[in-house]
Design an enzyme around this catalytic site. Sequence first.
Site, PDB file in Angstrom:
ATOM      1  N   HIS A 293       0.831  -1.213   0.000  1.00  0.00           N
ATOM      2  CA  HIS A 293       0.000   0.000   0.000  1.00  0.00           C
ATOM      3  C   HIS A 293       0.866   1.264   0.000  1.00  0.00           C
ATOM      4  O   HIS A 293       0.454   2.300  -0.494  1.00  0.00           O
ATOM      5  CB  HIS A 293      -0.998  -0.021   1.163  1.00  0.00           C
ATOM      6  CG  HIS A 293      -2.245   0.741   0.837  1.00  0.00           C
ATOM      7  ND1 HIS A 293      -2.979   0.523  -0.308  1.00  0.00           N
ATOM      8  CD2 HIS A 293      -2.870   1.761   1.466  1.00  0.00           C
ATOM      9  CE1 HIS A 293      -3.996   1.355  -0.354  1.00  0.00           C
ATOM     10  NE2 HIS A 293      -3.953   2.135   0.710  1.00  0.00           N
ATOM     11  N   CYS A 300      -1.313   6.607  -6.824  1.00  0.00           N
ATOM     12  CA  CYS A 300      -2.590   7.331  -6.699  1.00  0.00           C
ATOM     13  C   CYS A 300      -2.393   8.794  -6.319  1.00  0.00           C
ATOM     14  O   CYS A 300      -3.001   9.683  -6.905  1.00  0.00           O
ATOM     15  CB  CYS A 300      -3.519   6.636  -5.705  1.00  0.00           C
ATOM     16  SG  CYS A 300      -3.103   6.869  -3.965  1.00  0.00           S
ATOM     17  N   GLU A 456      -4.837  11.836   4.130  1.00  0.00           N
ATOM     18  CA  GLU A 456      -4.565  10.435   3.818  1.00  0.00           C
ATOM     19  C   GLU A 456      -3.099  10.227   3.444  1.00  0.00           C
ATOM     20  O   GLU A 456      -2.525   9.169   3.708  1.00  0.00           O
ATOM     21  CB  GLU A 456      -5.477   9.937   2.695  1.00  0.00           C
ATOM     22  CG  GLU A 456      -5.428   8.423   2.572  1.00  0.00           C
ATOM     23  CD  GLU A 456      -6.442   7.882   1.597  1.00  0.00           C
ATOM     24  OE1 GLU A 456      -6.445   8.362   0.452  1.00  0.00           O
ATOM     25  OE2 GLU A 456      -7.213   6.992   1.976  1.00  0.00           O
TER      26      GLU A 456
HETATM   27 FE1  SF4 Z   1      -5.171   3.705  -1.060  1.00  0.00          FE
HETATM   28 FE2  SF4 Z   1      -7.142   5.220  -2.024  1.00  0.00          FE
HETATM   29 FE3  SF4 Z   1      -4.663   5.530  -2.959  1.00  0.00          FE
HETATM   30 FE4  SF4 Z   1      -6.034   3.377  -3.587  1.00  0.00          FE
HETATM   31  S1  SF4 Z   1      -6.535   5.466  -4.153  1.00  0.00           S
HETATM   32  S2  SF4 Z   1      -3.894   3.448  -2.881  1.00  0.00           S
HETATM   33  S3  SF4 Z   1      -7.186   2.987  -1.722  1.00  0.00           S
HETATM   34  S4  SF4 Z   1      -5.357   5.936  -0.882  1.00  0.00           S
HETATM   35 FE    FE Z   2      -5.390   4.827   1.515  1.00  0.00          FE
END
Ligand code: SF4
Ligand code: FE
Length: 491
Positions: A293, A300, A456
């Site tokens: 992640h 992302c 985030e």
């Molecule tokens: Fe995590 Fe959301 Fe980025 Fe996907 S889009 S890697 S779920 S933060």
């Molecule tokens: Fe996330």
Amino acid sequence: MALMTGAQYIESLRKLNTRVYMFGEKVDNWVDHPMIRPSINCVAMTYELAHDPQYEDLMTATSNITGKKINRFGHLHQSTDDLRKKVKMLRLLGQKTASCFQRCVGMDAFNSVFSTTFETDEKYGTHYHDNFVKYLTYIQENDLVVDGAMTDPKGDRGLSPSQQSDPDVFVHIVEKREDGIVVKGAKAHQTGSINSHEHLIMPTMAMKEADKAYAVSFAIPSDAEGLYMIYGRQSCDTRKLEENADVDLGNQKFGGQEALVVFDNVFIPNDRIFLCEEYEFAGMMVERFAGYHRQSYGGCKVGVGDVVIGAAALASEYNGANKASHIKDKLIEMTHLNETLYACGMACSCEGCPTKAGNYQIDLLLANVCKQNVTRFPYEIVRLAEDIAGGLMVTMPSEKDFKSDVVVGKEGETIGEICNKYFAGRADVPTEDRMRVLRFLENICLGSSAVGYRTESMHGAGSPQAQRIMIARQGNIEGKKGLVKDIAGIK
Ligand code: SF4
Ligand code: FE
């Protein structure tokens, strides 16, 4: 079943009996709820783009289990090329949604549970890997969204799971039966949980023997008996409830989603269990999931960063400041920071290697460096975007004012005409376009999308200290001391 379209995905959610609560009440039609729908649109984009021939190579893959074409979000990485394509796919989706599209947590969980179950079985002769391969085949064949759920509420951070005064602050086994187990507890800040067909649960940290009841991994449909979710609210979220809201939303169509997922004595059948008390493997599962992640964020967040940079550039154009050298320089700095994140995402992918189970793992040190940079650079990118945007981003009247025909001026001018006159930038740019781009920046820097970009970036995939622990573990300081000893002639 073939790959679902975005519309089919949205329809598939309607068939679930997922229990959702918001503002202290049950939400029955959550699929069409104006505060939830943007997050569903975001996941739908992961389906839509898979049908677009120009993105086929990034958005789809060939399943190593069935040999069939699947959505890459359900794929087990078979090479470093797959790892790189994953990062590129996430950047693309960030560009298309300017938001968190949620489906990556499932993909990252698949890859970590696949390899960890293999090694657990190797040691204990258990059948978790077979269970998991069957489960993932079902997911791939039906093109489902899965919430990869790791983070427990954790209670007193100074105490281990078994030392907590309330045992439920970590998900744990409360009963072992012949046909399965019963679990209780909750997972916090669950990305896209409401929009997922299924949940794949993993432990939240490495465990010792005393915590073995907490060393548990399993899968469960989102509408299973005993499972419910409480929606996490976001800054300025009730703007989405305003009648005909459009400009003031900033990002009209897309958004992220986080919720508290509660397991109120939920039964898990044996074939859906992937770890059950083998506590030494909890740490492996956590480390691998976190690593994947942290790689994801090098994709992302970079895609969203592309949109932020574009918005800052447009804002400067719309007010006529785009030729100023300091504006150009700030855009260069933003680009430099954003591409540095991408470089980290690509680097940890290129340096990946196969696990014992055969799927590919990223380079853990570089993935942690990637995420550590993500805890910093988007903040600087946002700071520069706010600098370029100017204060109007947070002082501008509402969309209703701009559209109001209530007369206020001595010469019969309406509130709308006055707003459009005084908030105009360059004469050839409609004031509404200027509003739209500033509201977009407000949304991403301070509003509901700040969850998915700014905060985030800090806490998603683990807070900064979690990466520093991994960097310390992987950084090989002893090896580095050896280097200097060799060169400097120290025995
Ligand atoms: Fe995590 Fe959301 Fe980025 Fe996907 S889009 S890697 S779920 S933060
Ligand atoms: Fe996330």
